[in-house]
Design a protein around this motif. Structure first.
Motif, PDB file in Angstrom:
ATOM      1  N   ARG A 125      77.543 -67.126  58.035  1.00  0.00           N
ATOM      2  CA  ARG A 125      76.208 -66.517  58.181  1.00  0.00           C
ATOM      3  C   ARG A 125      76.251 -65.201  58.943  1.00  0.00           C
ATOM      4  O   ARG A 125      75.349 -64.366  58.794  1.00  0.00           O
ATOM      5  CB  ARG A 125      75.270 -67.473  58.942  1.00  0.00           C
ATOM      6  N   VAL A 126      77.262 -65.008  59.786  1.00  0.00           N
ATOM      7  CA  VAL A 126      77.216 -63.895  60.732  1.00  0.00           C
ATOM      8  C   VAL A 126      78.295 -62.840  60.510  1.00  0.00           C
ATOM      9  O   VAL A 126      78.333 -61.841  61.235  1.00  0.00           O
ATOM     10  CB  VAL A 126      77.316 -64.429  62.177  1.00  0.00           C
ATOM     11  N   ALA A 138      70.987 -62.747  61.853  1.00  0.00           N
ATOM     12  CA  ALA A 138      71.674 -63.985  62.228  1.00  0.00           C
ATOM     13  C   ALA A 138      72.726 -63.710  63.293  1.00  0.00           C
ATOM     14  O   ALA A 138      72.870 -64.466  64.260  1.00  0.00           O
ATOM     15  CB  ALA A 138      72.300 -64.624  60.998  1.00  0.00           C
ATOM     16  N   SER A 139      73.464 -62.619  63.129  1.00  0.00           N
ATOM     17  CA  SER A 139      74.495 -62.269  64.107  1.00  0.00           C
ATOM     18  C   SER A 139      73.872 -61.971  65.469  1.00  0.00           C
ATOM     19  O   SER A 139      74.336 -62.469  66.502  1.00  0.00           O
ATOM     20  CB  SER A 139      75.291 -61.065  63.609  1.00  0.00           C
ATOM     21  N   LEU A 140      72.822 -61.168  65.473  1.00  0.00           N
ATOM     22  CA  LEU A 140      72.149 -60.835  66.730  1.00  0.00           C
ATOM     23  C   LEU A 140      71.581 -62.075  67.404  1.00  0.00           C
ATOM     24  O   LEU A 140      71.743 -62.287  68.606  1.00  0.00           O
ATOM     25  CB  LEU A 140      71.013 -59.835  66.467  1.00  0.00           C
ATOM     26  N   GLY A 141      70.914 -62.909  66.623  1.00  0.00           N
ATOM     27  CA  GLY A 141      70.230 -64.062  67.200  1.00  0.00           C
ATOM     28  C   GLY A 141      71.156 -65.174  67.644  1.00  0.00           C
ATOM     29  O   GLY A 141      70.926 -65.819  68.670  1.00  0.00           O
ATOM     30  N   THR A 151      74.702 -63.041  70.154  1.00  0.00           N
ATOM     31  CA  THR A 151      74.487 -62.258  71.368  1.00  0.00           C
ATOM     32  C   THR A 151      74.261 -63.131  72.601  1.00  0.00           C
ATOM     33  O   THR A 151      74.838 -62.862  73.663  1.00  0.00           O
ATOM     34  CB  THR A 151      73.314 -61.273  71.186  1.00  0.00           C
ATOM     35  N   PRO A 152      73.445 -64.204  72.532  1.00  0.00           N
ATOM     36  CA  PRO A 152      73.284 -65.038  73.748  1.00  0.00           C
ATOM     37  C   PRO A 152      74.568 -65.745  74.163  1.00  0.00           C
ATOM     38  O   PRO A 152      74.760 -66.040  75.344  1.00  0.00           O
ATOM     39  CB  PRO A 152      72.215 -66.056  73.328  1.00  0.00           C
ATOM     40  N   LYS A 198      80.894 -55.886  71.650  1.00  0.00           N
ATOM     41  CA  LYS A 198      79.885 -54.853  71.898  1.00  0.00           C
ATOM     42  C   LYS A 198      79.108 -54.537  70.629  1.00  0.00           C
ATOM     43  O   LYS A 198      77.970 -54.067  70.684  1.00  0.00           O
ATOM     44  CB  LYS A 198      80.559 -53.590  72.420  1.00  0.00           C
ATOM     45  N   LEU A 199      79.747 -54.782  69.498  1.00  0.00           N
ATOM     46  CA  LEU A 199      79.095 -54.521  68.216  1.00  0.00           C
ATOM     47  C   LEU A 199      77.839 -55.359  68.029  1.00  0.00           C
ATOM     48  O   LEU A 199      76.876 -54.933  67.385  1.00  0.00           O
ATOM     49  CB  LEU A 199      80.090 -54.819  67.092  1.00  0.00           C
TER      50      LEU A 199
END
Length: 240
Positions: free
Chosen positions: A25-26, A77-80, A83-84, A2-3
């Motif tokens: 990277r993340v 980087a973490s979001l991109g 998340t998917p 969820k983070l």
């Protein structure tokens, strides 16, 4: 997980989903990427070292506009990247494309033509349930043949039809070696031993032959094994 959608960064041990998701990277990781266990003292020392030498300095490293550029780059980087891959959308898609569609197709196949396949599966399962206690494995031979092991085992089926089972050489995962289940090939019926057969397998591996154990498992082209038929009989040297 969820983070992720809130722009947070993960620092966690390399198990569960983080073992699949982690890259430098993340986020950050505790422990190691091997199967070797770590202890609490080592984990604590690694945690404090990461906080002191990497995480806290990166968060407080600001430019002239008081913006932590490296931290934000890691957030992006973490979001991109993650998340998917780690979301309910992915979970639902994998369930639908995998077990749900297979289950739906299996139901239609079994229910067709007066549920003939379903009835045959019921008889197969009932027959195995009644006769399985008499299934046993006899003498096991292991022989090194060049870069492979040659295995031979005797299987005594009693009232179980030979087409209703499969015989495998199985080895647990050990270190860099993954788990293996190698199908064995059936030979002829053993002379003087009705309903008994010799099975053979050649396994190209550097692993010791003692890593591998023969087993008999249920087999039917229309069944989900072991989910629907958890029948299994292991070879044991105690019975030899």
């Amino acid at each position: 997980m969820k983070l992720l959608v809130n722009g947070g960064l993960n620092l966690s041990s390399l198990d569960g989903w983080w073992a699949e998701a982690y890259s430098p990277r993340v986020g950050w990781a505790l422990g190691n990427e091997s199967d070797q266990p770590t202890n609490d003292d080592d984990d604590a020392e690694q945690l404090y070292d990461l906080l002191e030498s990497a995480i806290v300095p990166e968060f407080y490293e600001r430019d002239a506009d008081d913006v932590p550029r490296r931290w934000i780059a890691r957030m992006r980087a973490s979001l991109g990247e993650l998340t998917p891959r780690f979301s309910s959308n992915r979970m639902l898609r994998e369930y639908v494309d995998g077990p749900y569609r297979r289950a739906g197709a299996a139901f239609a196949h079994r229910n067709a033509a007066g549920a003939g396949v379903a009835r045959a599966l019921r008889r197969w399962h009932d027959d195995l349930s009644a006769a399985w206690p008499r299934v046993r494995l006899g003498g096991l031979a292991r022989e090194r043949d060049g870069d492979a092991w040659q295995f031979t085992v005797r299987v005594h089926l009693g009232d179980v039809h030979v087409d209703a089972i499969a015989v495998e050489m199985y080895a647990d995962a050990v270190g860099v070696h993954p788990a293996l289940a190698v199908p064995m090939t059936r030979g002829g019926e053993l002379p003087g031993l009705p309903d008994s057969f010799e099975f053979r397998a050649r396994v190209g591996t550097e692993r010791p032959g003692t890593d591998f154990t023969p087993r008999v498992v249920a087999h039917h082209p229309d069944a989900f094994v072991p989910g629907e038929a958890p029948f299994i009989r292991w070879w044991s040297d105690q019975g030899q």
